[in-house]
Design an enzyme around this catalytic site. Structure first.
Site, PDB file in Angstrom:
ATOM      1  N   ARG A 146       0.833  -1.219   0.000  1.00  0.00           N
ATOM      2  CA  ARG A 146       0.000   0.000   0.000  1.00  0.00           C
ATOM      3  C   ARG A 146       0.862   1.261   0.000  1.00  0.00           C
ATOM      4  O   ARG A 146       0.488   2.279   0.581  1.00  0.00           O
ATOM      5  CB  ARG A 146      -0.958  -0.001   1.198  1.00  0.00           C
ATOM      6  CG  ARG A 146      -1.856  -1.238   1.273  1.00  0.00           C
ATOM      7  CD  ARG A 146      -2.832  -1.344   0.124  1.00  0.00           C
ATOM      8  NE  ARG A 146      -3.895  -0.360   0.187  1.00  0.00           N
ATOM      9  CZ  ARG A 146      -5.067  -0.529   0.799  1.00  0.00           C
ATOM     10  NH1 ARG A 146      -5.329  -1.668   1.382  1.00  0.00           N
ATOM     11  NH2 ARG A 146      -5.974   0.414   0.802  1.00  0.00           N
ATOM     12  N   ARG A 178      -5.576  12.443  -6.256  1.00  0.00           N
ATOM     13  CA  ARG A 178      -6.902  11.881  -6.023  1.00  0.00           C
ATOM     14  C   ARG A 178      -7.972  12.981  -6.054  1.00  0.00           C
ATOM     15  O   ARG A 178      -9.065  12.785  -6.569  1.00  0.00           O
ATOM     16  CB  ARG A 178      -6.968  11.154  -4.683  1.00  0.00           C
ATOM     17  CG  ARG A 178      -8.209  10.262  -4.632  1.00  0.00           C
ATOM     18  CD  ARG A 178      -8.412   9.612  -3.304  1.00  0.00           C
ATOM     19  NE  ARG A 178      -8.854  10.557  -2.306  1.00  0.00           N
ATOM     20  CZ  ARG A 178      -9.313  10.234  -1.120  1.00  0.00           C
ATOM     21  NH1 ARG A 178      -9.351   8.973  -0.757  1.00  0.00           N
ATOM     22  NH2 ARG A 178      -9.697  11.145  -0.269  1.00  0.00           N
ATOM     23  N   ARG A 223      -2.650   7.282   0.866  1.00  0.00           N
ATOM     24  CA  ARG A 223      -3.028   8.535   1.531  1.00  0.00           C
ATOM     25  C   ARG A 223      -1.970   9.173   2.422  1.00  0.00           C
ATOM     26  O   ARG A 223      -2.110  10.328   2.802  1.00  0.00           O
ATOM     27  CB  ARG A 223      -4.305   8.303   2.349  1.00  0.00           C
ATOM     28  CG  ARG A 223      -5.540   8.227   1.491  1.00  0.00           C
ATOM     29  CD  ARG A 223      -6.698   7.663   2.257  1.00  0.00           C
ATOM     30  NE  ARG A 223      -6.387   6.302   2.676  1.00  0.00           N
ATOM     31  CZ  ARG A 223      -7.235   5.475   3.256  1.00  0.00           C
ATOM     32  NH1 ARG A 223      -8.443   5.880   3.531  1.00  0.00           N
ATOM     33  NH2 ARG A 223      -6.877   4.247   3.579  1.00  0.00           N
ATOM     34  N   TYR A 235     -15.687  -9.973   0.186  1.00  0.00           N
ATOM     35  CA  TYR A 235     -16.398  -8.720  -0.154  1.00  0.00           C
ATOM     36  C   TYR A 235     -17.636  -8.988  -1.003  1.00  0.00           C
ATOM     37  O   TYR A 235     -18.660  -8.321  -0.863  1.00  0.00           O
ATOM     38  CB  TYR A 235     -15.467  -7.762  -0.901  1.00  0.00           C
ATOM     39  CG  TYR A 235     -14.369  -7.195  -0.020  1.00  0.00           C
ATOM     40  CD1 TYR A 235     -14.622  -6.102   0.812  1.00  0.00           C
ATOM     41  CD2 TYR A 235     -13.099  -7.745  -0.010  1.00  0.00           C
ATOM     42  CE1 TYR A 235     -13.629  -5.587   1.628  1.00  0.00           C
ATOM     43  CE2 TYR A 235     -12.102  -7.239   0.802  1.00  0.00           C
ATOM     44  CZ  TYR A 235     -12.369  -6.158   1.623  1.00  0.00           C
ATOM     45  OH  TYR A 235     -11.392  -5.647   2.429  1.00  0.00           O
ATOM     46  N   ASP A 246      -7.050  -1.474  -7.427  1.00  0.00           N
ATOM     47  CA  ASP A 246      -7.569  -2.090  -6.212  1.00  0.00           C
ATOM     48  C   ASP A 246      -7.997  -3.508  -6.544  1.00  0.00           C
ATOM     49  O   ASP A 246      -8.376  -3.794  -7.689  1.00  0.00           O
ATOM     50  CB  ASP A 246      -8.762  -1.306  -5.658  1.00  0.00           C
ATOM     51  CG  ASP A 246      -9.034  -1.718  -4.216  1.00  0.00           C
ATOM     52  OD1 ASP A 246      -8.339  -1.219  -3.318  1.00  0.00           O
ATOM     53  OD2 ASP A 246      -9.901  -2.582  -3.989  1.00  0.00           O
TER      54      ASP A 246
END
Ligand code: CP3
Length: 343
Positions: free
Chosen positions: A23, A36, A27, A151, A73
């Site tokens: 990752r 973004r 952010r 998910y 992703d």
């Protein structure tokens, strides 16, 4: 030009042990947040090859890692199989209509039809091949079928996995049908990423620990191995990295044709080396929260180096970097890994 990261995946001697962070494009980087914002939202960013390419390269330039991981992703796969996907700010991913029964599964797109819809991913990889420095490897990736299925069945992230687990124990046939359909898409998705230019691929089984150890092979590992073996048979020069998170009780049973085993932070590196170090190159495994302290980072990097001794190893975190880690500390981790392992 040879790439130190690819050489290390094959266990060849390298001038130092290469390092990247799971990752790493995200952010904690103000530069990521700026791109973004321009893109409007996270999925738009995944769908925009120029911008996805830009954020993929950021950690190479800013933090100094030895490999880039494609910006995308894992959840774009079920999305392109036909499941509506939303990313709710502050809450994570949401599939408003999860799979409840066989009819829901049958309605999803499978095989090459689904894999061929992920063109924006392949376009990002092609752009990256032009823009990445030639000595840096590009890592493509997928979620493991089990992690994707969690998910697709729960509809969102879960602490208990109760809906999936109910399926394990009361309707395993349906779960296997879901895993089969996802596996068939993922094999072709990985192949398309390689054809577009990915140098290495990693399979993330982030939610491996939700399955009891005695059933882990049946519901997850064997599908990951099937994907790895499909790739290794056709593309033996492409290293495959397997990252099942949180399954130390399964270490004795790990098998399959792949190159690198990703060790999570809950598994002692010495234990992983004892069980798997002869068979696979090991990647990992600093606890990502050590990044909050530079001193604790250095201590941990030195301890891992002591165990691995610059052989058959790739430095990484034992899971993803968190958004509130100072960029300076991420740089410190990377330069410390490169310093301690220099031959
Ligand atoms: O540097 C990189 O690793 C780049 C790309 C990447 C992302 N997601 C970008 C992302 C990768 C490899 C992933 C994998 C991923 N996605 C996994 C497996 C790895 C892991 O961490 O265990 C999983 C389980 C997901 C699913 C997912 N995506 C969740 C649970 C979330 C929300 C939580 C979070 O971290 O925000 C996402 C969103 C996501 N994926 C973001 C990024 C940068 C944050 C989106 C944003 O707000 O910008």
């Amino acid at each position: 030009m040879s790439k130190i990261f690819v050489d290390a995946c094959f266990g060849k001697d390298t001038p130092y042990t290469p390092v990247w962070m799971m990752r790493q494009a995200g952010r904690y980087l103000p530069e990521y947040m700026a791109v973004r914002k321009e893109a409007g939202n996270f999925l738009n960013l995944c769908h925009n090859p120029e911008k996805a390419c830009e954020v993929t390269i950021q950690p190479i330039d800013i933090v100094g890692v030895d490999a880039a991981i494609l910006f995308s992703d894992i959840l774009v796969i079920p999305n392109e199989m036909g499941m509506e996907l939303k990313f709710v700010t502050g809450e994570g991913p949401l599939f408003p209509s999860p799979i409840k029964d066989e009819a829901d599964l049958d309605a999803l797109i499978g095989g090459a039809k689904a894999a061929d819809k992920l063109t924006y991913v392949y376009d990002t990889i092609k752009l990256l091949k032009e823009q990445l420095p030639k000595d840096k490897a590009l890592i493509g990736f997928t979620g493991a079928p089990w992690t994707l299925a969690t998910y697709m069945i729960e509809g969102e992230g879960t602490k208990t996995y109760n809906i999936c687990k109910k399926m394990i124990y009361s309707n395993p046939d349906l779960l296997h049908k879901i895993l089969r359909k996802v596996t068939d898409v993922v094999k072709l998705y990985m192949e398309n990423q390689i054809k577009a230019g990915a140098d290495v691929v990693q399979i993330f089984d982030s939610w491996a620990a939700a399955i009891e150890p005695g059933l882990y092979d049946e519901f997850s590992w064997k599908y990951m191995v099937e994907i790895a073996e499909y790739i290794k048979e056709k593309y033996p020069h492409i290293p495959v990295i397997m990252f099942p998170k949180g399954i130390p009780a399964f270490l004795d049973k790990v098998y399959g044709n792949f190159d690198v085993f990703g060790v999570d932070w809950g598994t002692p590196m010495a234990l992983a080396k004892e069980k798997l170090g002869d068979k696979y190159v090991l990647q990992g495994n600093m606890e990502p929260c050590r990044l909050y302290s530079k001193e604790e980072t250095t201590k941990c990097v030195e301890a891992i180096q002591e165990v691995m001794g610059s052989k058959r190893h790739i430095f990484n975190l034992g899971h993803g970097i968190l958004p509130d880690v100072p960029v300076e500390h991420a740089k410190h981790f990377v330069s410390e890994c490169q310093r301690v392992s220099k031959n």
